[in-house]
Write a protein that holds these residues in place. Structure first.
Motif, PDB file in Angstrom:
ATOM      1  N   ALA A  39      43.947  40.045  35.492  1.00 31.48           N
ATOM      2  CA  ALA A  39      43.140  41.062  34.806  1.00 31.48           C
ATOM      3  C   ALA A  39      41.651  40.880  35.115  1.00 31.48           C
ATOM      4  CB  ALA A  39      43.385  41.002  33.312  1.00 31.48           C
ATOM      5  N   SER A  40      41.211  39.632  35.179  1.00 31.03           N
ATOM      6  CA  SER A  40      39.790  39.379  35.469  1.00 31.03           C
ATOM      7  C   SER A  40      39.429  39.813  36.887  1.00 31.03           C
ATOM      8  CB  SER A  40      39.471  37.895  35.282  1.00 31.03           C
ATOM      9  OG  SER A  40      40.284  37.099  36.136  1.00 31.03           O
ATOM     10  N   GLU A  41      40.363  39.646  37.827  1.00 34.77           N
ATOM     11  CA  GLU A  41      40.109  40.053  39.210  1.00 34.77           C
ATOM     12  C   GLU A  41      40.069  41.573  39.332  1.00 34.77           C
ATOM     13  OE1 GLU A  41      42.151  36.681  41.991  1.00 34.77           O
ATOM     14  OE2 GLU A  41      43.525  37.793  40.673  1.00 34.77           O
ATOM     15  N   ILE A  42      40.939  42.244  38.584  1.00 34.23           N
ATOM     16  CA  ILE A  42      40.928  43.707  38.589  1.00 34.23           C
ATOM     17  C   ILE A  42      39.616  44.213  37.989  1.00 34.23           C
ATOM     18  CG2 ILE A  42      42.013  45.758  37.602  1.00 34.23           C
ATOM     19  CD1 ILE A  42      44.701  44.280  37.812  1.00 34.23           C
ATOM     20  N   ALA A  43      39.180  43.570  36.915  1.00 34.42           N
ATOM     21  CA  ALA A  43      37.910  43.964  36.294  1.00 34.42           C
ATOM     22  C   ALA A  43      36.766  43.813  37.292  1.00 34.42           C
ATOM     23  CB  ALA A  43      37.661  43.120  35.051  1.00 34.42           C
ATOM     24  N   ALA A  44      36.729  42.684  38.001  1.00 32.44           N
ATOM     25  CA  ALA A  44      35.657  42.453  38.968  1.00 32.44           C
ATOM     26  C   ALA A  44      35.699  43.453  40.105  1.00 32.44           C
ATOM     27  CB  ALA A  44      35.760  41.026  39.524  1.00 32.44           C
ATOM     28  N   THR A  72      32.405  43.615  33.790  1.00 34.78           N
ATOM     29  CA  THR A  72      31.968  42.226  33.704  1.00 34.78           C
ATOM     30  C   THR A  72      33.082  41.283  33.284  1.00 34.78           C
ATOM     31  OG1 THR A  72      31.204  42.592  31.437  1.00 34.78           O
ATOM     32  CG2 THR A  72      29.587  42.876  33.214  1.00 34.78           C
ATOM     33  N   SER A  73      34.112  41.821  32.629  1.00 31.65           N
ATOM     34  CA  SER A  73      35.210  40.978  32.168  1.00 31.65           C
ATOM     35  C   SER A  73      36.454  41.820  31.940  1.00 31.65           C
ATOM     36  CB  SER A  73      34.833  40.275  30.852  1.00 31.65           C
ATOM     37  OG  SER A  73      34.721  41.239  29.807  1.00 31.65           O
ATOM     38  N   ALA A  74      37.595  41.133  31.811  1.00 34.41           N
ATOM     39  CA  ALA A  74      38.843  41.831  31.509  1.00 34.41           C
ATOM     40  C   ALA A  74      38.772  42.505  30.143  1.00 34.41           C
ATOM     41  CB  ALA A  74      40.007  40.840  31.556  1.00 34.41           C
ATOM     42  N   ASP A  75      38.058  41.890  29.194  1.00 31.28           N
ATOM     43  CA  ASP A  75      37.919  42.484  27.859  1.00 31.28           C
ATOM     44  C   ASP A  75      37.156  43.803  27.929  1.00 31.28           C
ATOM     45  OD1 ASP A  75      39.329  40.506  26.619  1.00 31.28           O
ATOM     46  OD2 ASP A  75      37.565  39.348  26.014  1.00 31.28           O
ATOM     47  N   GLU A  76      36.092  43.835  28.729  1.00 29.97           N
ATOM     48  CA  GLU A  76      35.324  45.080  28.853  1.00 29.97           C
ATOM     49  C   GLU A  76      36.195  46.180  29.466  1.00 29.97           C
ATOM     50  OE1 GLU A  76      31.172  46.856  30.739  1.00 29.97           O
ATOM     51  OE2 GLU A  76      32.108  45.088  31.631  1.00 29.97           O
ATOM     52  N   LEU A  77      36.973  45.830  30.478  1.00 28.93           N
ATOM     53  CA  LEU A  77      37.878  46.802  31.088  1.00 28.93           C
ATOM     54  C   LEU A  77      38.903  47.298  30.067  1.00 28.93           C
ATOM     55  CD1 LEU A  77      39.305  48.340  33.344  1.00 28.93           C
ATOM     56  CD2 LEU A  77      40.375  46.179  34.055  1.00 28.93           C
ATOM     57  N   SER A  78      39.471  46.376  29.301  1.00 29.24           N
ATOM     58  CA  SER A  78      40.468  46.740  28.301  1.00 29.24           C
ATOM     59  C   SER A  78      39.885  47.680  27.249  1.00 29.24           C
ATOM     60  CB  SER A  78      41.019  45.476  27.642  1.00 29.24           C
ATOM     61  OG  SER A  78      41.998  45.795  26.686  1.00 29.24           O
ATOM     62  N   ARG A  79      38.669  47.422  26.817  1.00 27.08           N
ATOM     63  CA  ARG A  79      38.022  48.299  25.822  1.00 27.08           C
ATOM     64  C   ARG A  79      37.803  49.696  26.398  1.00 27.08           C
ATOM     65  NH1 ARG A  79      35.083  43.541  24.670  1.00 27.08           N
ATOM     66  NH2 ARG A  79      33.348  44.241  25.986  1.00 27.08           N
ATOM     67  N   LEU A 134      45.396  49.183  40.846  1.00 25.49           N
ATOM     68  CA  LEU A 134      45.483  47.750  41.164  1.00 25.49           C
ATOM     69  C   LEU A 134      46.462  47.034  40.232  1.00 25.49           C
ATOM     70  CD1 LEU A 134      41.721  46.936  41.855  1.00 25.49           C
ATOM     71  CD2 LEU A 134      43.566  47.085  43.534  1.00 25.49           C
ATOM     72  N   ARG A 135      46.474  47.435  38.968  1.00 28.62           N
ATOM     73  CA  ARG A 135      47.398  46.802  38.031  1.00 28.62           C
ATOM     74  C   ARG A 135      48.847  47.121  38.398  1.00 28.62           C
ATOM     75  NH1 ARG A 135      45.081  48.352  33.884  1.00 28.62           N
ATOM     76  NH2 ARG A 135      43.931  46.456  33.385  1.00 28.62           N
ATOM     77  N   ARG A 136      49.080  48.353  38.846  1.00 27.37           N
ATOM     78  CA  ARG A 136      50.429  48.784  39.174  1.00 27.37           C
ATOM     79  C   ARG A 136      50.909  48.233  40.513  1.00 27.37           C
ATOM     80  NH1 ARG A 136      49.689  54.221  39.435  1.00 27.37           N
ATOM     81  NH2 ARG A 136      49.620  54.200  41.694  1.00 27.37           N
TER      82      ARG A 136
END
Length: 337
Positions: free
Chosen positions: A301-306, A311-318, A293-295
Motif C-alpha cells: 500500500a505504501s508503494e502504491i501511495a508513493a 505521502t502515505s498509505a493512510d493519505e491514499l486510503s482517506r 496498481l492495487r488490482r
C-alpha cells in the motif's frame, strides 16, 4: 532463431510475384483463463479469412491452456483446447492471450513450456495481458514491448528495466507483443502481408470491413481531444501534463504556467469544459492509477501511495474513502425518497 519475414514489395508497375507456400504456418494460441475474447478472435479470424480468400491452407492453429480442457473467456464463452501445456506440438508462432489480472497469474509449467518453445525456434508473442506472462517467463529481456494500456502502470513498476512503449504492437525479432483488442487484427494483417504479400492482407482487411491497416507504432488510445471532447489547446496541454505526472503531481501554479493563464483562469477552464475543478480531476487520475496498481500488482500500500503522489498509505486510503462517500450518500438519499 525464428525471425518474421519482411513484407514482400513489388517493383512499381509490376504485379507481385506469386510465391507458392511451402506449407501452412503453424500458430499456437495459449489461452489463459479470463482471456479477452475480442483480442483472441481478432487474432485467429484473419488466419481463417486468409485461408478462405486464398483457397489454400496457409495457416493452421491449435489451442492450449493451463490445465487443459475448456478455458473460459472473460465474458463466459469457453474454448475447447486441443494441446496439453508441455507437449511437443510444433508451431512457428505461439501467442499467449491473457486479460484480467495477469500480474497475479502463476504457472511455472507454462512459463517453462514457453521458454522451451522459444528454444525450439518458435516466435513467441503476447496479446493484451499476454506480454506480462512473457516477462514472467523471462522472454522479454532486452526487447522492446507493448501491452494493453491498462496493464502498463503495474508492468512498469514490476519490470522497470524493460523498454515498454504504448503502441498497438511491437515486433522485436522472434518476440511479438500486442496491446490487444482490435490491434490484434492489425498485427495479423501485418504478418499476413509479410508471409503472402500486401494483396492478401488488403483482401483480409476488406473482408472484415477494416478500411485502414494501422501501423504498429500507432497509439493505443484516442488522443485527449477525442477522449474529453475539448479543443482548447491550453487545457489539452494541462491534461497531458497531468497524465504524465501522477507520481509527482504538478502544482496548480505550474499547470497554470504551462497553460499560460492564471490559476483562476485555469480553474474556470476546467469547470466550463470538463464540468469539474482542476484539483478534482487530478485527484481522480491518481486514484484511478492507484486502483489499477492495487488490482494488477503485488505492490505494498505504501508503494502504491508513493507511485501515485500520496505521502502515505493512510493519505491514499482517506482520499479513496472521500471519493466513495458521495456515492454512498446519494444511495441513502435515494432510498429515503
Amino acid at each position: 532463431m525464428s525471425q518474421l519475414p519482411e513484407p514482400a514489395r513489388a517493383r512499381p508497375g509490376r504485379k507481385p510475384p506469386r510465391v507458392e507456400p511451402a506449407g501452412p504456418v503453424r500458430v499456437g494460441f495459449v489461452l489463459v483463463p479470463d482471456f479477452p475474447l475480442m483480442a483472441y478472435t481478432a487474432a485467429v479470424e484473419p488466419l481463417r479469412a486468409a485461408n478462405t480468400l486464398s483457397g489454400c491452407p496457409l495457416y493452421e492453429w491449435w489451442h492450449a491452456a493451463p490445465g487443459g480442457g475448456a478455458v473460459r473467456a472473460s465474458n463466459g464463452v469457453t474454448i475447447l483446447t486441443d494441446v496439453e501445456v508441455g507437449s511437443a506440438r510444433e508451431a512457428e508462432r505461439v501467442f499467449v492471450c491473457a486479460g484480467g489480472n495477469p500480474a497475479g497469474f502463476e504457472d511455472p509449467a507454462l512459463f517453462a513450456w514457453l521458454r522451451e518453445l522459444a528454444r525450439r525456434g518458435a516466435t513467441i508473442g503476447g496479446i493484451s495481458g499476454g506480454p506480462y506472462l512473457m516477462a514472467r517467463a523471462g522472454l522479454l529481456d532486452g526487447r522492446r514491448c507493448t501491452l494493453h494500456w491498462e496493464h502498463v502502470p503495474a508492468f512498469e513498476e514490476r519490470y522497470p528495466g524493460l523498454d515498454v512503449v504504448r503502441s498497438l504492437y511491437e515486433i522485436a525479432g522472434d518476440r511479438v507483443t500486442c496491446s490487444g483488442g482490435i490491434a490484434a487484427l492489425d498485427l495479423m494483417l501485418h504478418l499476413i502481408e509479410a508471409d503472402h504479400g500486401p494483396g492478401l492482407a488488403a483482401g483480409v482487411s476488406d473482408w472484415f470491413l477494416h478500411n485502414q491497416i494501422r501501423e504498429g507504432l500507432s497509439p493505443q488510445r484516442m488522443d485527449l481531444r477525442q477522449r474529453f471532447g475539448v479543443r482548447d489547446p491550453r487545457l489539452l496541454r494541462v491534461l497531458a501534463a497531468m497524465e504524465a505526472n501522477l507520481e509527482a503531481p504538478l502544482s496548480r501554479e505550474a499547470l497554470a504556467e504551462l497553460a499560460r493563464v492564471s490559476v483562476r483562469q485555469l480553474e474556470r477552464l476546467f469547470r466550463a469544459l470538463l464540468g469539474r475543478g482542476l484539483h478534482r480531476h487530478y485527484l481522480d487520475l491518481r486514484l484511478d492509477r492507484a486502483h489499477q496498481l492495487r488490482r494488477e500488482s503485488a505492490l505494498e500500500a505504501s508503494e502504491i501511495a508513493a507511485a501515485t503522489g500520496f505521502t502515505s498509505a493512510d493519505e491514499l486510503s482517506r482520499a479513496e474513502r472521500r471519493r466513495r462517500r458521495p456515492a454512498a450518500v446519494a444511495s441513502v438519499s435515494s432510498g429515503r425518497s
